[in-house]
Design a protein around this motif. Structure first.
Motif, mmCIF file in Angstrom:
data_model
loop_
_atom_site.group_PDB
_atom_site.id
_atom_site.type_symbol
_atom_site.label_atom_id
_atom_site.label_comp_id
_atom_site.label_asym_id
_atom_site.label_seq_id
_atom_site.Cartn_x
_atom_site.Cartn_y
_atom_site.Cartn_z
ATOM 1 N N GLU A 241 0.832 -1.204 0.000
ATOM 2 C CA GLU A 241 0.000 0.000 0.000
ATOM 3 C C GLU A 241 0.869 1.257 0.000
ATOM 4 O O GLU A 241 0.540 2.251 -0.659
ATOM 5 N N GLY A 242 1.995 1.207 0.717
ATOM 6 C CA GLY A 242 2.903 2.355 0.727
ATOM 7 C C GLY A 242 3.530 2.609 -0.624
ATOM 8 O O GLY A 242 3.718 3.768 -1.026
ATOM 9 N N ILE A 243 3.863 1.542 -1.360
ATOM 10 C CA ILE A 243 4.400 1.708 -2.712
ATOM 11 C C ILE A 243 3.369 2.399 -3.603
ATOM 12 O O ILE A 243 3.704 3.305 -4.381
ATOM 13 N N TRP A 244 2.111 1.976 -3.508
ATOM 14 C CA TRP A 244 1.056 2.619 -4.305
ATOM 15 C C TRP A 244 0.935 4.104 -3.957
ATOM 16 O O TRP A 244 0.875 4.952 -4.850
ATOM 17 N N GLU A 245 0.909 4.424 -2.687
ATOM 18 C CA GLU A 245 0.768 5.816 -2.271
ATOM 19 C C GLU A 245 1.930 6.666 -2.776
ATOM 20 O O GLU A 245 1.737 7.799 -3.244
ATOM 21 N N ASP A 246 3.132 6.123 -2.699
ATOM 22 C CA ASP A 246 4.301 6.853 -3.184
ATOM 23 C C ASP A 246 4.229 7.038 -4.697
ATOM 24 O O ASP A 246 4.550 8.099 -5.228
ATOM 25 N N LEU A 247 3.797 5.994 -5.406
ATOM 26 C CA LEU A 247 3.671 6.064 -6.858
ATOM 27 C C LEU A 247 2.675 7.135 -7.281
ATOM 28 O O LEU A 247 2.931 7.897 -8.222
ATOM 29 N N VAL A 248 1.549 7.212 -6.601
ATOM 30 C CA VAL A 248 0.544 8.219 -6.944
ATOM 31 C C VAL A 248 1.138 9.631 -6.864
ATOM 32 O O VAL A 248 0.977 10.445 -7.774
ATOM 33 N N GLU A 249 1.857 9.922 -5.788
ATOM 34 C CA GLU A 249 2.429 11.254 -5.629
ATOM 35 C C GLU A 249 3.506 11.541 -6.669
ATOM 36 O O GLU A 249 3.554 12.638 -7.243
ATOM 37 N N LEU A 250 4.376 10.573 -6.926
ATOM 38 C CA LEU A 250 5.434 10.780 -7.913
ATOM 39 C C LEU A 250 4.859 10.990 -9.312
ATOM 40 O O LEU A 250 5.332 11.851 -10.072
ATOM 41 N N MET A 251 3.836 10.209 -9.671
ATOM 42 C CA MET A 251 3.277 10.336 -11.011
ATOM 43 C C MET A 251 2.448 11.601 -11.159
ATOM 44 O O MET A 251 2.387 12.193 -12.245
ATOM 45 N N ARG A 252 1.811 12.052 -10.093
ATOM 46 C CA ARG A 252 1.099 13.332 -10.166
ATOM 47 C C ARG A 252 2.070 14.464 -10.433
ATOM 48 O O ARG A 252 1.796 15.382 -11.215
ATOM 49 N N TYR A 253 3.205 14.416 -9.777
ATOM 50 C CA TYR A 253 4.241 15.417 -10.036
ATOM 51 C C TYR A 253 4.698 15.338 -11.492
ATOM 52 O O TYR A 253 4.853 16.355 -12.169
ATOM 53 N N GLY A 254 4.914 14.108 -11.991
ATOM 54 C CA GLY A 254 5.336 13.934 -13.372
ATOM 55 C C GLY A 254 4.307 14.445 -14.362
ATOM 56 O O GLY A 254 4.652 15.074 -15.364
ATOM 57 N N ALA A 255 3.023 14.184 -14.097
ATOM 58 C CA ALA A 255 1.966 14.651 -14.997
ATOM 59 C C ALA A 255 1.878 16.170 -14.998
ATOM 60 O O ALA A 255 1.571 16.789 -16.021
ATOM 61 N N ARG A 256 2.150 16.780 -13.853
ATOM 62 C CA ARG A 256 2.067 18.228 -13.750
ATOM 63 C C ARG A 256 3.249 18.934 -14.413
ATOM 64 O O ARG A 256 3.089 19.997 -15.003
#
Length: 354
Positions: A241-256
């Protein structure tokens, strides 16, 4: 190969610049003959699911996206695909995504103005630099042109015309996309915990999670302090679950931003080197984090780890190279304590966002 955040940026570029009105479609290369079927149709919408882009076309703008008449252009860029854009000022914030990253019109010739005027005195028609007169490259699989600009597609792995059922069949094969509102992280967690495959293999399996590429895979595992070769069945739920949460934040930054940055600010100047100098969007902008400071282990094989000094290693796994630090990344079942607890996360520090 572009990772999932770049495809979401592509979808946003289409929504901002071309969706909502009739467009002209053609296949200068001649390999996408279906372009004639959607020529002069309305581009109704654009969406990304993992590394897949879907463009919706309909006879008029009052058609629902789920109507049987809607046709979907499905594009997967793969290793060599690229979208390039040209248009009036403000048409698209992106000029290119994929490889090669060139602008529409580079190494191309322009068509003369219809009236043959030569107001510029340079032997060409007036306004020949106008995007409307840019010839597509011979390798252009699909050109989409609207009133404000155009987009050219070259070298994709997939470019096909589908009905709604065909689009849904592709989506049903994919795991949850961390950048979509309808993503179900529990699907990701269950599939990881039930598999005997190494976690590094699972993260690259688009049926487990859609949109992760080799950079996110390597950096996620380092940030989780997790050995890439641990089977999913040996991991704890909290860690996954922690890997998923970290991935969401990193990819949101990448998309932005269009960039992948996984390092914490205090680590970026520690041995700021990388073994392969490839480009990211914005590398010529002095305000962004340089690529040499952006990653912990990706393309840093044989260099010392930024944190512990152990030599970063690389090894082929399931046809792709995995990068890791043997000193920092251990066999573990619990979430790494530092994930999600750093007050100066890269996306907050660079953008000023909360």
């Amino acid at each position: 190969m572009p990772e999932g955040h770049t495809v979401h940026r592509l979808a946003a570029a289409f929504r901002d610049g071309l969706v909502g009105g009739p467009v002209r479609t053609s296949s200068p290369q001649g390999r996408f003959t279906e372009a004639a079927q959607i020529d002069r149709m309305v581009l109704l919408g654009a969406e990304a699911v993992g590394k897949h882009l879907f463009l919706a076309f309909a006879p008029s703008d009052d058609v629902d996206l789920d109507a049987p008449v809607v046709r979907w252009v499905h594009v997967h860029l793969g290793l060599y695909g690229s979208w390039t854009f040209a248009g009036e000022p403000g048409f698209a914030v992106l000029h290119a995504i994929g490889a090669p990253r060139v602008r529409v019109g580079e190494q191309e010739s322009a068509l003369p103005e219809p009236d043959g005027d030569d107001d510029d005195g340079d032997g060409r028609g007036a306004g020949t630099a106008d995007w409307r007169y840019l010839l597509p490259r011979p390798t252009t699989r699909l050109r989409i042109q609207g009133p404000r600009g155009l987009a050219d597609l070259t070298g994709p792995t997939a470019c096909e015309l589908l009905d709604g059922a065909g689009r849904q069949a592709i989506i049903d094969r994919l795991g949850p996309d961390p950048l979509r509102e309808d993503a179900d992280p529990e699907r990701f967690v269950r599939r990881v915990l039930a598999s005997c495959s190494p976690i590094a293999t699972l993260l690259m399996n688009q049926q487990v999670v859609a949109g992760i590429g080799n950079i996110y895979r390597a950096e996620l595992l380092f940030r989780a302090r997790l050995d890439p070769f641990v089977p999913g069945t040996e991991l704890g739920r909290g860690l996954v679950e922690g890997i998923w949460e970290d991935l969401v934040e990193l990819m949101r930054y990448g998309a932005r931003t269009g960039r992948i940055v996984t390092t914490q600010p205090e680590h970026r100047l520690l041995d700021a080197r990388i073994m392969e100098r490839t480009r990211q969007n914005g590398d010529d902008d002095p305000t962004v984090v340089p690529r040499e400071q952006s990653f912990y282990v990706y393309h840093r094989q044989t260099l010392p780890c930024r944190l512990c000094g152990t030599e970063v290693r690389s090894q082929e796994l399931a046809g792709r190279t995995v990068y890791w630090c043997p000193g920092c990344q251990k066999v573990r079942s619990r979430k790494a304590a530092w994930i999600g607890q750093h007050p100066a996360a890269p996306w907050a520090l660079e953008t000023g966002d909360d």
